[in-house]
Design a protein around this motif. Sequence first.
Motif, PDB file in Angstrom:
ATOM      1  N   SER A   8       0.819  -1.201   0.000  1.00 21.45           N
ATOM      2  CA  SER A   8       0.000   0.000   0.000  1.00 21.45           C
ATOM      3  C   SER A   8       0.862   1.263   0.000  1.00 21.45           C
ATOM      4  O   SER A   8       0.682   2.155  -0.838  1.00 21.45           O
ATOM      5  CB  SER A   8      -0.923  -0.012   1.213  1.00 21.45           C
ATOM      6  N   TYR A   9       1.812   1.346   0.916  1.00 21.31           N
ATOM      7  CA  TYR A   9       2.679   2.521   0.983  1.00 21.31           C
ATOM      8  C   TYR A   9       3.684   2.541  -0.163  1.00 21.31           C
ATOM      9  O   TYR A   9       4.060   3.609  -0.652  1.00 21.31           O
ATOM     10  CB  TYR A   9       3.401   2.574   2.327  1.00 21.31           C
ATOM     11  N   GLY A  10       4.141   1.370  -0.597  1.00 24.91           N
ATOM     12  CA  GLY A  10       5.075   1.297  -1.728  1.00 24.91           C
ATOM     13  C   GLY A  10       4.445   1.783  -3.012  1.00 24.91           C
ATOM     14  O   GLY A  10       5.076   2.485  -3.807  1.00 24.91           O
ATOM     15  N   THR A  11       3.189   1.418  -3.248  1.00 29.32           N
ATOM     16  CA  THR A  11       2.477   1.890  -4.433  1.00 29.32           C
ATOM     17  C   THR A  11       2.332   3.404  -4.394  1.00 29.32           C
ATOM     18  O   THR A  11       2.552   4.083  -5.403  1.00 29.32           O
ATOM     19  CB  THR A  11       1.097   1.225  -4.534  1.00 29.32           C
ATOM     20  N   ALA A  12       1.962   3.939  -3.252  1.00 30.74           N
ATOM     21  CA  ALA A  12       1.822   5.391  -3.126  1.00 30.74           C
ATOM     22  C   ALA A  12       3.159   6.087  -3.375  1.00 30.74           C
ATOM     23  O   ALA A  12       3.218   7.116  -4.063  1.00 30.74           O
ATOM     24  CB  ALA A  12       1.280   5.754  -1.751  1.00 30.74           C
ATOM     25  N   GLY A  13       4.238   5.527  -2.851  1.00 33.59           N
ATOM     26  CA  GLY A  13       5.564   6.108  -3.068  1.00 33.59           C
ATOM     27  C   GLY A  13       6.008   6.023  -4.521  1.00 33.59           C
ATOM     28  O   GLY A  13       6.589   6.976  -5.063  1.00 33.59           O
ATOM     29  N   TRP A  14       5.763   4.887  -5.160  1.00 31.84           N
ATOM     30  CA  TRP A  14       6.138   4.692  -6.566  1.00 31.84           C
ATOM     31  C   TRP A  14       5.381   5.669  -7.465  1.00 31.84           C
ATOM     32  O   TRP A  14       5.958   6.267  -8.376  1.00 31.84           O
ATOM     33  CB  TRP A  14       5.876   3.247  -6.973  1.00 31.84           C
ATOM     34  N   LEU A  15       4.097   5.846  -7.197  1.00 32.80           N
ATOM     35  CA  LEU A  15       3.313   6.779  -7.993  1.00 32.80           C
ATOM     36  C   LEU A  15       3.722   8.232  -7.725  1.00 32.80           C
ATOM     37  O   LEU A  15       3.746   9.060  -8.636  1.00 32.80           O
ATOM     38  CB  LEU A  15       1.820   6.586  -7.734  1.00 32.80           C
ATOM     39  N   ALA A  16       4.077   8.546  -6.487  1.00 36.82           N
ATOM     40  CA  ALA A  16       4.557   9.897  -6.166  1.00 36.82           C
ATOM     41  C   ALA A  16       5.901  10.167  -6.837  1.00 36.82           C
ATOM     42  O   ALA A  16       6.158  11.288  -7.308  1.00 36.82           O
ATOM     43  CB  ALA A  16       4.671  10.070  -4.654  1.00 36.82           C
ATOM     44  N   LEU A  17       6.749   9.143  -6.909  1.00 33.10           N
ATOM     45  CA  LEU A  17       8.037   9.290  -7.586  1.00 33.10           C
ATOM     46  C   LEU A  17       7.833   9.570  -9.077  1.00 33.10           C
ATOM     47  O   LEU A  17       8.559  10.370  -9.671  1.00 33.10           O
ATOM     48  CB  LEU A  17       8.870   8.017  -7.388  1.00 33.10           C
ATOM     49  N   GLN A  18       6.846   8.926  -9.675  1.00 32.99           N
ATOM     50  CA  GLN A  18       6.551   9.174 -11.083  1.00 32.99           C
ATOM     51  C   GLN A  18       5.872  10.528 -11.285  1.00 32.99           C
ATOM     52  O   GLN A  18       6.042  11.169 -12.324  1.00 32.99           O
ATOM     53  CB  GLN A  18       5.648   8.073 -11.635  1.00 32.99           C
ATOM     54  N   ALA A  19       5.095  10.974 -10.311  1.00 27.55           N
ATOM     55  CA  ALA A  19       4.356  12.227 -10.447  1.00 27.55           C
ATOM     56  C   ALA A  19       5.228  13.455 -10.237  1.00 27.55           C
ATOM     57  O   ALA A  19       4.945  14.517 -10.805  1.00 27.55           O
ATOM     58  CB  ALA A  19       3.196  12.258  -9.459  1.00 27.55           C
ATOM     59  N   ALA A  20       6.270  13.337  -9.439  1.00 21.49           N
ATOM     60  CA  ALA A  20       7.083  14.505  -9.086  1.00 21.49           C
ATOM     61  C   ALA A  20       7.648  15.246 -10.303  1.00 21.49           C
ATOM     62  O   ALA A  20       7.481  16.471 -10.412  1.00 21.49           O
ATOM     63  CB  ALA A  20       8.192  14.101  -8.128  1.00 21.49           C
ATOM     64  N   PRO A  21       8.325  14.579 -11.245  1.00 20.42           N
ATOM     65  CA  PRO A  21       8.830  15.344 -12.387  1.00 20.42           C
ATOM     66  C   PRO A  21       7.727  15.866 -13.311  1.00 20.42           C
ATOM     67  O   PRO A  21       7.904  16.905 -13.954  1.00 20.42           O
ATOM     68  CB  PRO A  21       9.733  14.358 -13.133  1.00 20.42           C
ATOM     69  N   LEU A  22       6.604  15.171 -13.370  1.00 18.81           N
ATOM     70  CA  LEU A  22       5.502  15.651 -14.210  1.00 18.81           C
ATOM     71  C   LEU A  22       4.925  16.952 -13.680  1.00 18.81           C
ATOM     72  O   LEU A  22       4.531  17.835 -14.446  1.00 18.81           O
ATOM     73  CB  LEU A  22       4.406  14.591 -14.291  1.00 18.81           C
ATOM     74  N   ILE A  23       4.856  17.082 -12.362  1.00 18.31           N
ATOM     75  CA  ILE A  23       4.295  18.293 -11.757  1.00 18.31           C
ATOM     76  C   ILE A  23       5.342  19.402 -11.686  1.00 18.31           C
ATOM     77  O   ILE A  23       5.067  20.553 -12.017  1.00 18.31           O
ATOM     78  CB  ILE A  23       3.751  17.982 -10.349  1.00 18.31           C
ATOM     79  N   ALA A  24       6.561  19.056 -11.286  1.00 15.08           N
ATOM     80  CA  ALA A  24       7.582  20.073 -11.040  1.00 15.08           C
ATOM     81  C   ALA A  24       8.135  20.692 -12.321  1.00 15.08           C
ATOM     82  O   ALA A  24       8.347  21.908 -12.380  1.00 15.08           O
ATOM     83  CB  ALA A  24       8.723  19.461 -10.226  1.00 15.08           C
ATOM     84  N   SER A  25       8.391  19.879 -13.330  1.00 18.60           N
ATOM     85  CA  SER A  25       9.026  20.430 -14.535  1.00 18.60           C
ATOM     86  C   SER A  25       8.498  19.772 -15.803  1.00 18.60           C
ATOM     87  O   SER A  25       9.189  18.960 -16.424  1.00 18.60           O
ATOM     88  CB  SER A  25      10.533  20.268 -14.448  1.00 18.60           C
ATOM     89  N   PRO A  26       7.295  20.106 -16.206  1.00 20.07           N
ATOM     90  CA  PRO A  26       6.761  19.525 -17.439  1.00 20.07           C
ATOM     91  C   PRO A  26       7.565  19.922 -18.676  1.00 20.07           C
ATOM     92  O   PRO A  26       7.633  19.174 -19.644  1.00 20.07           O
ATOM     93  CB  PRO A  26       5.331  20.036 -17.512  1.00 20.07           C
ATOM     94  N   THR A  27       8.208  21.094 -18.643  1.00 18.41           N
ATOM     95  CA  THR A  27       9.029  21.520 -19.775  1.00 18.41           C
ATOM     96  C   THR A  27      10.207  20.576 -19.966  1.00 18.41           C
ATOM     97  O   THR A  27      10.562  20.223 -21.097  1.00 18.41           O
ATOM     98  CB  THR A  27       9.523  22.961 -19.555  1.00 18.41           C
ATOM     99  N   MET A  28      10.812  20.128 -18.869  1.00 21.04           N
ATOM    100  CA  MET A  28      11.926  19.202 -18.968  1.00 21.04           C
ATOM    101  C   MET A  28      11.461  17.858 -19.541  1.00 21.04           C
ATOM    102  O   MET A  28      12.151  17.257 -20.369  1.00 21.04           O
ATOM    103  CB  MET A  28      12.555  18.970 -17.591  1.00 21.04           C
ATOM    104  N   ILE A  29      10.300  17.393 -19.143  1.00 21.24           N
ATOM    105  CA  ILE A  29       9.763  16.130 -19.655  1.00 21.24           C
ATOM    106  C   ILE A  29       9.530  16.242 -21.164  1.00 21.24           C
ATOM    107  O   ILE A  29       9.896  15.347 -21.929  1.00 21.24           O
ATOM    108  CB  ILE A  29       8.455  15.759 -18.923  1.00 21.24           C
TER     109      ILE A  29
END
Length: 179
Positions: A8-29
């Motif tokens: 449960s916590y691992g899934t939340a962490g894995w999804l947060a790890l994937q979400a961080a660059p999408l939210i923080a720097s979409p231009t870089m992506i």
Amino acid sequence: MDVYYFYSYGTAGWLALQAAPLIASPTMIVTLLSPEVREATPLEVYFSRSLGFALLAIGVLQVLLTGSIPLTSRLTDAGPTTTDPADPKAPYALPTLTITAIFHGLCAFYAYMLWTETGIVSFSLGVAGSGFFCSVAVWCILFASSDGRISRKTGMDKRVSGWPFENKVEKEWRGKKGD
């Protein structure tokens, strides 16, 4: 830590790890994904951040709906959570596990297809992460979703059979009991 809570916590962490660059720097992506270097359009920034927020929402819902965080106001109700359908603390635990297992499986399959097509190593990391969480979810669904049926006489699980190998422990117990 129980495997159920780890998932449960691992899934939340894995999804947060994937979400961080999408939210923080979409231009870089967008710069990393496009063949030519250019500025991201407002629509690309919107979709990138929306996907990041959706991944965060799925992670939070995973933790809440599986009962990893008890949503009760009384301390006496905040006991351990199981995936038993009769458990009032987590009535949606098994469906949530099933849906997120399918989600991780599809993500792993898609990343594997991209990895074999392009050969980019980053996709192999996605295969490893999503594949790992998919297998842990399937394990939780199969083996951690019930307490079993324990015999009062022998103290053993009734769901096991003696085929193709005999149960020597139960056989010894019955032999001692017959003495």
